[in-house]
Design an enzyme around this catalytic site. Structure first.
Site, PDB file in Angstrom:
ATOM      1  N   ARG A 275       0.857  -1.180   0.000  1.00  0.00           N
ATOM      2  CA  ARG A 275       0.000   0.000   0.000  1.00  0.00           C
ATOM      3  C   ARG A 275       0.895   1.231   0.000  1.00  0.00           C
ATOM      4  O   ARG A 275       1.454   1.603   1.033  1.00  0.00           O
ATOM      5  CB  ARG A 275      -0.925  -0.033   1.220  1.00  0.00           C
ATOM      6  N   HIS A 279      -3.589   4.212   4.818  1.00  0.00           N
ATOM      7  CA  HIS A 279      -4.655   3.216   4.997  1.00  0.00           C
ATOM      8  C   HIS A 279      -5.991   3.789   4.538  1.00  0.00           C
ATOM      9  O   HIS A 279      -6.734   3.152   3.804  1.00  0.00           O
ATOM     10  CB  HIS A 279      -4.732   2.805   6.467  1.00  0.00           C
ATOM     11  N   TYR A 288       4.538   5.643  10.895  1.00  0.00           N
ATOM     12  CA  TYR A 288       4.907   4.255  11.203  1.00  0.00           C
ATOM     13  C   TYR A 288       5.747   3.572  10.123  1.00  0.00           C
ATOM     14  O   TYR A 288       6.034   2.377  10.235  1.00  0.00           O
ATOM     15  CB  TYR A 288       3.648   3.413  11.480  1.00  0.00           C
TER      16      TYR A 288
END
Length: 381
Positions: A275, A279, A288
């Site tokens: 990805r 998200h 992160y």
């Protein structure tokens, strides 16, 4: 026919940790990151019919679905839709698998499979309705052979298995497909669905898009071994493919579909992808993961590698590029126009499709909501 299952090799570290992409176990790959064909005696058989016209069609699908995605992201940033889950980087996994299916097959997805929806024929304004808040779902599932998105993580795998068992009992050769992410594989629903499908040899394909993150947690945190190794323990053969390689995805999906149609039962496919975006548009992935990791995966872009193959084989000329670009721009224009044209529903319509028939509880809630809305009549806010 008997499906070939690919057994991943052992890898160091935590087995597929997104922070160590070079440590990824081996997977089926027919087209490397530079667009160079890699031979495979089995999987090549399942893409042998893909000539220049078919490859150009797949390339157009990839470009168009990415353009739809970027336009939808822009609409969210401009306040026209409330939320959007980008699929950037996962186009090959979705297009390559969806284009294998027949119209009579049925698809059950999560909330990120907009490219699957495009391939199934969902109208672009219908694709936007739920995210703009003008509809509870967006399209008629039976008109396109695809259920509306399941936001409850993993629930769609049970829906797909049940539907497949129904097809089996009806004597149909239709198959069902469940799309889900790596994070969903830790949910009970997914494991229960695999067990049930194995027990009844249901004609269902479990298609896991391992995009390396369950929101902010890397896949290595919950999967100490490659995800494709799980389903054989339940009696379901698995295939692990390079999810950014549209040829490998197509071949794996054709094998799985052939198995299901011929009575061979379910197959689990793990498409290893990434990805590239957040998200959802409410997420900040820089918190992160680092840019070096993202850059390493950008070099494996699914569109770029197919483009390089087409260039090398003199298939993608200026005329073809222009045609694909026009198709992408047209799709983006239709997404925007269709989204902005969606009419807000009447407030009381929220009760219309809750139950097939009225009941006292629903009627009481309807009356209470009607009284609440009446408080604001005459311009009061």
């Amino acid at each position: 026919m008997e499906t070939h299952t690919h057994s991943p090799q052992d890898s160091p570290g935590r087995g597929g940790d997104a922070r160590e992409p070079s440590a990824q176990p081996e997977f089926v790959q027919l087209l490397d990151a530079d667009g160079v064909r890699r031979e495979d005696p089995l999987y090549d058989l399942f893409v042998a019919d893909l000539g220049p016209a078919e490859l150009l069609g797949l390339y157009e699908d990839l470009v168009v679905t990415r353009r739809i995605d970027t336009e939808a992201t822009a609409l969210q940033r401009q306040g026209e839709i409330g939320l959007w889950p980008p699929l950037l980087g996962q186009e090959a996994a979705q297009v390559g698998s969806a284009r294998v299916l027949r119209r009579g097959d049925f698809v059950f997805t999560s909330y990120r499979e907009q490219a699957v929806a495009y391939c199934r024929g969902v109208e672009l304004d219908q694709l936007m309705a739920m995210w703009r808040g003008t509809a509870l779902s967006g399209w008629d599932p039976f008109a396109v052979g695809m259920a509306t998105p399941a936001v409850i993580i993993g629930a769609q795998t049970l829906h797909a298995t049940g539907y497949a068992m129904g097809c089996q009992r009806d004597g149909s050769d239709a198959v069902a497909v469940a799309y889900f992410g790596d994070g969903a594989t830790s949910q009970g629903d997914v494991n229960e669905a695999v067990v049930l499908a194995a027990s009844f040899r249901a004609p269902v394909i479990f298609f896991c898009q391992n995009n390396q993150y369950a929101i902010s947690e890397p896949v290595g945190l919950q999967a100490q071994r490659p995800i494709a190794e799980r389903s054989p323990g339940f009696g379901v053969p698995s295939i692990r493919v390079d999810g950014n390689d549209i040829l490998a995805v197509t071949a794996a999906m054709r094998i799985a579909v052939d198995r299901a149609r011929s009575g061979g039962g379910p197959t689990f496919i793990e498409a290893v992808t990434y990805r590239l975006g957040p998200h959802t548009t409410s997420d900040d992935p820089t918190r992160y993961r680092d840019e070096d990791e993202v850059a390493s995966w950008r070099a494996k872009d699914p569109i770029t590698r197919l483009e390089r193959l087409l260039e090398r084989e003199d298939v993608l000329d200026d005329a073809a590029r222009a045609r694909v670009s026009r198709a992408a721009d047209d799709a983006a224009s239709r997404v925007r126009a269709g989204c902005l044209a969606l009419a807000a529903p009447e407030p009381m319509s929220v009760f219309d499709d809750v139950y097939a028939t009225a009941n006292p509880v629903l009627e009481r809630q309807r009356d209470e909501y009607r009284a609440y809305l009446a408080m604001f009549e005459g311009g009061a806010r």
